[in-house]
Motif scaffolding. Structure first.
Motif, PDB file in Angstrom:
ATOM      1  N   MET A  68     143.767 120.260 -65.173  1.00  0.00           N
ATOM      2  CA  MET A  68     144.795 120.557 -64.183  1.00  0.00           C
ATOM      3  C   MET A  68     145.734 119.373 -63.989  1.00  0.00           C
ATOM      4  O   MET A  68     145.355 118.209 -64.171  1.00  0.00           O
ATOM      5  CB  MET A  68     144.136 120.949 -62.861  1.00  0.00           C
ATOM      6  CG  MET A  68     143.389 122.284 -62.927  1.00  0.00           C
ATOM      7  SD  MET A  68     142.461 122.659 -61.422  1.00  0.00           S
ATOM      8  CE  MET A  68     143.801 122.763 -60.221  1.00  0.00           C
ATOM      9  N   ASP A  69     146.982 119.706 -63.622  1.00  0.00           N
ATOM     10  CA  ASP A  69     147.993 118.678 -63.354  1.00  0.00           C
ATOM     11  C   ASP A  69     148.749 119.060 -62.087  1.00  0.00           C
ATOM     12  O   ASP A  69     148.318 119.951 -61.337  1.00  0.00           O
ATOM     13  CB  ASP A  69     148.931 118.503 -64.552  1.00  0.00           C
ATOM     14  CG  ASP A  69     149.618 119.807 -64.960  1.00  0.00           C
ATOM     15  OD1 ASP A  69     149.718 120.734 -64.107  1.00  0.00           O
ATOM     16  OD2 ASP A  69     150.063 119.919 -66.119  1.00  0.00           O
ATOM     17  N   GLU A  70     149.876 118.413 -61.870  1.00  0.00           N
ATOM     18  CA  GLU A  70     150.637 118.653 -60.640  1.00  0.00           C
ATOM     19  C   GLU A  70     151.262 120.045 -60.594  1.00  0.00           C
ATOM     20  O   GLU A  70     151.747 120.484 -59.545  1.00  0.00           O
ATOM     21  CB  GLU A  70     151.736 117.586 -60.484  1.00  0.00           C
ATOM     22  CG  GLU A  70     152.814 117.611 -61.572  1.00  0.00           C
ATOM     23  CD  GLU A  70     152.396 116.868 -62.832  1.00  0.00           C
ATOM     24  OE1 GLU A  70     153.211 116.793 -63.767  1.00  0.00           O
ATOM     25  OE2 GLU A  70     151.258 116.345 -62.867  1.00  0.00           O
ATOM     26  N   ASN A  71     151.235 120.762 -61.714  1.00  0.00           N
ATOM     27  CA  ASN A  71     151.816 122.103 -61.761  1.00  0.00           C
ATOM     28  C   ASN A  71     150.757 123.199 -61.665  1.00  0.00           C
ATOM     29  O   ASN A  71     151.008 124.337 -62.061  1.00  0.00           O
ATOM     30  CB  ASN A  71     152.612 122.285 -63.065  1.00  0.00           C
ATOM     31  CG  ASN A  71     153.795 121.338 -63.144  1.00  0.00           C
ATOM     32  OD1 ASN A  71     154.625 121.298 -62.250  1.00  0.00           O
ATOM     33  ND2 ASN A  71     153.855 120.539 -64.210  1.00  0.00           N
ATOM     34  N   SER A  72     149.598 122.851 -61.150  1.00  0.00           N
ATOM     35  CA  SER A  72     148.537 123.845 -61.025  1.00  0.00           C
ATOM     36  C   SER A  72     147.714 123.589 -59.772  1.00  0.00           C
ATOM     37  O   SER A  72     147.663 122.463 -59.248  1.00  0.00           O
ATOM     38  CB  SER A  72     147.640 123.833 -62.269  1.00  0.00           C
ATOM     39  OG  SER A  72     147.074 122.550 -62.468  1.00  0.00           O
ATOM     40  N   GLU A  73     147.086 124.631 -59.292  1.00  0.00           N
ATOM     41  CA  GLU A  73     146.172 124.553 -58.155  1.00  0.00           C
ATOM     42  C   GLU A  73     145.008 125.507 -58.424  1.00  0.00           C
ATOM     43  O   GLU A  73     145.154 126.493 -59.147  1.00  0.00           O
ATOM     44  CB  GLU A  73     146.878 124.948 -56.855  1.00  0.00           C
ATOM     45  CG  GLU A  73     147.350 126.397 -56.831  1.00  0.00           C
ATOM     46  CD  GLU A  73     147.965 126.819 -55.499  1.00  0.00           C
ATOM     47  OE1 GLU A  73     148.158 125.954 -54.631  1.00  0.00           O
ATOM     48  OE2 GLU A  73     148.255 128.025 -55.351  1.00  0.00           O
ATOM     49  N   MET A  74     143.862 125.189 -57.853  1.00  0.00           N
ATOM     50  CA  MET A  74     142.708 126.078 -57.968  1.00  0.00           C
ATOM     51  C   MET A  74     142.276 126.524 -56.584  1.00  0.00           C
ATOM     52  O   MET A  74     142.065 125.703 -55.686  1.00  0.00           O
ATOM     53  CB  MET A  74     141.538 125.393 -58.684  1.00  0.00           C
ATOM     54  CG  MET A  74     140.297 126.279 -58.790  1.00  0.00           C
ATOM     55  SD  MET A  74     138.904 125.493 -59.650  1.00  0.00           S
ATOM     56  CE  MET A  74     139.480 125.594 -61.350  1.00  0.00           C
TER      57      MET A  74
END
Length: 382
Positions: A68-74
């Motif tokens: 994951m990076d700054e363009n994703s959320e879980m």
């Protein structure tokens, strides 16, 4: 002789399925793009019944979180009684992977929660917390390969799909009863899915990984219809068209504890196919030649019947071994001795699927694939 033709049908399938798996399209390297659309990964966690299941789920979560990076959320859904188990695990994973943004959503369900399908009930709760325009639904036991998140986004954005989903296989078998899942997934499910690569008529999706746009979902999917179906991924694949198959193959992990749970899980998988595609399921008998030889032996006892049955079991075991090798599923050598048991046992399960028997999933008995309305879900009948 009918039994010879029966065996030839199976042999043709063995050849076609091996070719389909071997020639399936391989993943392409993800090409770098500009600003990415925010991706929301939905991860409702089931109740944990053993330390092995907890370890499997952590391994699966980390395979996502590490990418994951700054363009994703879980969005991690946890039932309130499980918070003490999962919050330290998630805190530890966050410290190891500081770029990952995790949202922990605790919730308490009751026996009359909104949808008969508890997984969809969770997805609707998590949807209220999702910030992304891209939604990725994935089962809790799924392990993804390196660079999966970048690759699946690239594949989706360069295609013309409303939904893109991932096939999956079993690659690790820690206990012998895990073979039940491996037999179904690797030998019955995966070869059939591989035949759909390149087909314009993919009318299903696969719950291992389903990527779609929030706007398409809101416009085309009905929460009530999806939530009252046992086969939510099948409903999504029909509602979001065109549907496509990703080149990336994911890994699922056998999660049942013991032979009884494993066999019931195998039966549930088979029964749902029987419900969703009864004609295709009925046709599976044509590729079960052991049934023909067993019937021949019953009516004509003698060496010919025994030789025919033994030859078919040996040939099907060889075919199964080649597929396990192709999907990189490693087995203890002694497990290969159980392959003939699958050839005979799946005939019994096939017959059982035509009986008016329910399947059990998450403490709920389903007598049909669709619940008529939400409400108590302990015993869903037509």
């Amino acid at each position: 002789m009918i039994v010879i033709l029966w065996t030839c049908c199976a042999a043709a399938w063995w050849f076609i399925s091996l070719c389909a798996i071997h020639r399936r399209p391989r993943p392409l390297p993800a090409s770098p793009s500009g600003k990415k659309t925010l991706l929301s990964i939905f991860k409702p966690l089931p109740r944990i019944s053993s330390a092995v299941e907890s370890t499997h789920t952590r391994r699966a979560l980390e395979s996502f979180i590490s990418q994951m990076d700054e363009n994703s959320e879980m969005l991690v859904g946890i039932e309130e009684g499980e918070q003490a188990l999962w919050e330290p695990v998630l805190r530890d994973l966050s410290q190891q992977h500081p770029r990952a943004r995790l949202k922990i959503i605790p919730h308490r369900f009751n026996p009359a929660h909104r949808h008969a399908n508890p997984k969809v009930a969770w997805q609707e709760i998590l949807a209220g917390h999702a910030s992304g325009e891209l939604w990725l639904w994935s089962d809790a036991d799924i392990i993804v390969p390196p660079d999966y998140l970048n690759s699946i986004r690239c594949e989706f954005e360069t295609g013309s799909f409303q939904i893109l989903s991932n096939p999956y296989v079993v690659r690790r078998i820690e206990k012998a009863h895990g073979l039940c899942d491996a037999f179904f997934v690797n030998l019955e499910f995966f070869p059939g899915v591989c035949l759909f690569y390149g087909s314009p008529n993919v009318r299903f999706a696969l719950g291992a990984g389903m990527l779609f746009r929030k706007s398409d979902f809101i416009r085309n999917v009905d929460w009530e219809k999806t939530g009252n179906s046992l086969t939510d991924d099948y409903i999504l694949g029909n509602s979001l068209q065109p549907s496509g198959l990703s080149r990336m193959v994911l890994e699922t992990q056998p999660g049942a504890n013991g032979w009884i749970q494993s066999l019931l899980h195998y039966y549930r998988w088979q029964k749902t196919i029987c419900w969703c595609r009864p004609l295709g399921f009925f046709g599976q008998i044509l590729i079960m030649p052991a049934a023909g030889w067993a019937a021949f032996l019953a009516f004509h006892p003698g060496p010919a019947g025994w030789i025919g049955l033994a030859s078919v079991l040996l040939a099907e075991s060889l075919w199964a071994s080649l597929i396990f090798h192709e999907v990189k599923c490693r087995l203890k050598p002694v497990y290969y001795l159980l392959f003939p048991c699958w050839s005979l046992g799946r005939i019994l399960v096939w017959m059982a699927c035509w009986l008016p028997l329910p399947v059990k999933w998450r403490d709920t008995f389903w007598w049909r694939p669709v619940a008529p309305k939400h409400g108590k879900t302990r015993n869903i009948r037509g």
